[in-house]
Design an enzyme around this catalytic site. Structure first.
Site, PDB file in Angstrom:
ATOM      1  N   CYS A  90       0.857  -1.098   0.345  1.00 30.13           N
ATOM      2  CA  CYS A  90      -0.283  -0.026  -0.180  1.00 30.13           C
ATOM      3  C   CYS A  90       0.955   0.841  -0.210  1.00 30.13           C
ATOM      4  CB  CYS A  90      -1.094  -0.022   1.264  1.00 30.13           C
ATOM      5  SG  CYS A  90      -2.004  -1.707   1.427  1.00 30.13           S
ATOM      6  N   HIS A 135      -3.746   8.165   5.650  1.00 26.34           N
ATOM      7  CA  HIS A 135      -4.576   6.252   5.165  1.00 26.34           C
ATOM      8  C   HIS A 135      -5.923   6.136   5.095  1.00 26.34           C
ATOM      9  CE1 HIS A 135      -2.638   3.187   3.023  1.00 26.34           C
ATOM     10  NE2 HIS A 135      -2.836   1.938   3.950  1.00 26.34           N
ATOM     11  N   GLU A 188      -3.707   4.774  13.650  1.00 24.49           N
ATOM     12  CA  GLU A 188      -3.372   5.843  12.809  1.00 24.49           C
ATOM     13  C   GLU A 188      -3.392   7.159  13.696  1.00 24.49           C
ATOM     14  OE1 GLU A 188      -3.612   7.424   8.716  1.00 24.49           O
ATOM     15  OE2 GLU A 188      -4.406   6.244   8.516  1.00 24.49           O
ATOM     16  N   LYS A 238      -9.852   8.034   1.167  1.00 21.06           N
ATOM     17  CA  LYS A 238     -10.459   6.648   0.534  1.00 21.06           C
ATOM     18  C   LYS A 238     -12.049   6.804   1.168  1.00 21.06           C
ATOM     19  CE  LYS A 238      -6.018   4.375   0.997  1.00 21.06           C
ATOM     20  NZ  LYS A 238      -5.626   5.956   1.973  1.00 21.06           N
ATOM     21  N   HIS A 267      -9.638   1.718  -1.470  1.00 25.13           N
ATOM     22  CA  HIS A 267      -8.505   1.735  -1.487  1.00 25.13           C
ATOM     23  C   HIS A 267      -7.940   0.999  -2.443  1.00 25.13           C
ATOM     24  CE1 HIS A 267      -5.227   0.574   0.566  1.00 25.13           C
ATOM     25  NE2 HIS A 267      -5.415   0.133   0.896  1.00 25.13           N
ATOM     26  N   PHE A 323       0.280  -3.294   4.221  1.00 19.30           N
ATOM     27  CA  PHE A 323       1.150  -4.542   4.078  1.00 19.30           C
ATOM     28  C   PHE A 323       1.854  -5.038   4.871  1.00 19.30           C
ATOM     29  CE2 PHE A 323      -2.568  -6.968   2.325  1.00 19.30           C
ATOM     30  CZ  PHE A 323      -3.367  -6.147   3.577  1.00 19.30           C
TER      31      PHE A 323
END
Length: 426
Positions: free
Chosen positions: A174, A315, A326, A347, A352, A411
């Site tokens: 990501c 994010h 986050e 998002k 995403h 990830f």
């Protein structure tokens, strides 16, 4: 006595072109308007039959005509991500005032490509496997190997525009496009390149990828009947992300060179930071320390104090764990000031888009700063005690901001951040 090694003097890196192919708007202007108006690009999946899946919604790019960028024959030889990124690149170059058809060979040698993608072309790959395992071997493409390689995405851009400089693909999950922009920024800053096409693209809305995320239970499965409300970052009722797709491309140039040719400057990249939790393949370290450190490194690299940051592009995937951690990372990084800085996750509107996430956020921040507003986090209805910051709920706000920090988490415990500035502020 050994002579001291001389380090190059860092150069300023300008953004001179922007290109967008997003689920809620094709073209930079349409994307900007959609962000301002809080328009969602999430709807029922139409790229394949998703009736058997737990999650049947996604943020697809609609009304996109790939034949404008590839012939029908060429389109069959590549994945969906290719025409998306070619379209975004073409718009970005046009906005930068670059007539690539008229460049000399020497000028083409100064142009390079650094693109980020987490998935490459999984639609093409899955189709080739389907043909192979259904005994339709005669229909397997001669481009099966070359087009399934993620690096083919940067190659396709170089081929399309005949750019002879470095052609690189960054794939770090990501954080891919954040890292791609960070690498491109450093290449220009330290004299390794002059002009680069950079950003991110992903088109991973495929049966295999969707089923994989459903098995992991990380995608929203509770709002198949109201798709536009499915992606709800930081809301207490969030239950997973919505898979998205798209391409966001920026033209990066050494600032003095750009000014000399009379280019419009949309903004500048000021700093980049990256860390790794080294914690788990898919889960985040609950401490939030490494994302906070990545943001701190980016600000230190930019020479920007924390009280100079006026907006945070988050994010914000809309998963229980990511949003909570986050939020914690923002508090660790900014202290009490985290409660004062407006921040949001686009998002909520575009889903995403995996490895293209960072470029989507950076592009949103630059466009918003140029137009005097900050994009909202839509679908925010119930506050979460563990997510208690100012996420700009539901409606954009009018605000003049000079410096933004764009955060990305991926990830493999990866964390990356970029600091960007409005051109007029520098």
């Amino acid at each position: 006595m050994k002579s001291q090694k001389k380090h190059p003097v860092p150069r300023r890196v300008a953004v001179t072109g922007i290109g967008v192919v997003a689920p809620n708007g094709i073209g930079a202007d349409a994307y900007c308007d959609a962000l301002r108006d809080g328009v969602s690009g999430v709807a029922d999946i139409t790229l394949f039959n998703a009736e058997s899946l737990e999650c049947r919604v996604a943020a697809e790019v609609k009304n996109f005509h790939c034949e404008e960028f590839l012939s029908r024959r060429e389109a069959r030889r590549v994945g969906r991500a290719v025409p998306l990124v070619l379209a975004a690149s073409q718009e970005a170059l046009s906005r930068a005032g670059i007539c690539w058809q008229r460049l000399s060979v020497e000028e083409k040698q100064s142009w390079g490509v650094v693109i980020g993608s987490g998935g490459g072309t999984p639609d093409f790959t899955e189709e080739q496997y389907r043909l192979y395992f259904s005994d339709q071997l005669q229909r397997v493409s001669a481009y099966n190997v070359s087009s399934s390689t993620p690096g083919s995405l940067s190659s396709e851009i170089s081929l399309c525009f005949d750019f002879r400089g470095p052609s690189h693909l960054v794939s770090t999950g990501c954080t891919s496009s954040t890292d791609a922009l960070g690498y491109a920024f450093n290449m220009i800053r330290f004299g390794l390149a002059e002009q680069l096409v950079s950003g991110g693209v992903d088109a991973t809305i495929t049966p295999g990828i969707m089923k994989g995320f459903c098995v992991m239970r990380v995608v929203s499965a509770s709002r198949n009947d109201e798709p536009a409300r499915a992606s709800r970052p930081f809301d207490r009722t969030r239950d997973g992300f919505v898979l998205g797709e798209g391409a966001w491309v920026l033209i990066l140039e050494e600032r003095e060179r750009a000014l000399a040719r009379g280019a419009k400057i949309y903004g500048e990249i000021l700093g980049y930071g990256s860390t790794c939790d080294a914690y788990h393949r898919v889960r985040l370290d609950p401490s939030g320390e490494e994302p906070a450190r990545a943001m701190t490194l980016a600000m230190e690299d930019a020479g920007v104090a924390k009280d100079e940051v006026g907006y945070l592009a988050l994010h914000g995937t809309s998963t229980l764990l990511n949003d909570r951690i986050e939020t914690l990372a923002m508090k660790l990084c900014f202290g009490r000031r985290a409660y004062e800085i407006p921040m949001s996750s686009v998002k909520s509107m575009i889903g995403h888009p995996q490895g293209a996430s960072g470029a989507a956020g950076v592009t949103a921040a630059i466009l918003a700063m140029n137009h005097g507003f900050l994009p909202p986090t839509i679908n925010y209805s119930e506050s979460d005690p563990e997510c208690d910051l100012d996420y700009i709920p539901n409606r954009s706000i009018c605000r003049d901001v000079d410096v933004a920090l764009c955060n990305c988490i991926g990830f493999g415990s990866k964390n990356s951040a970029l600091v960007v500035a409005r051109a007029e502020a520098l």
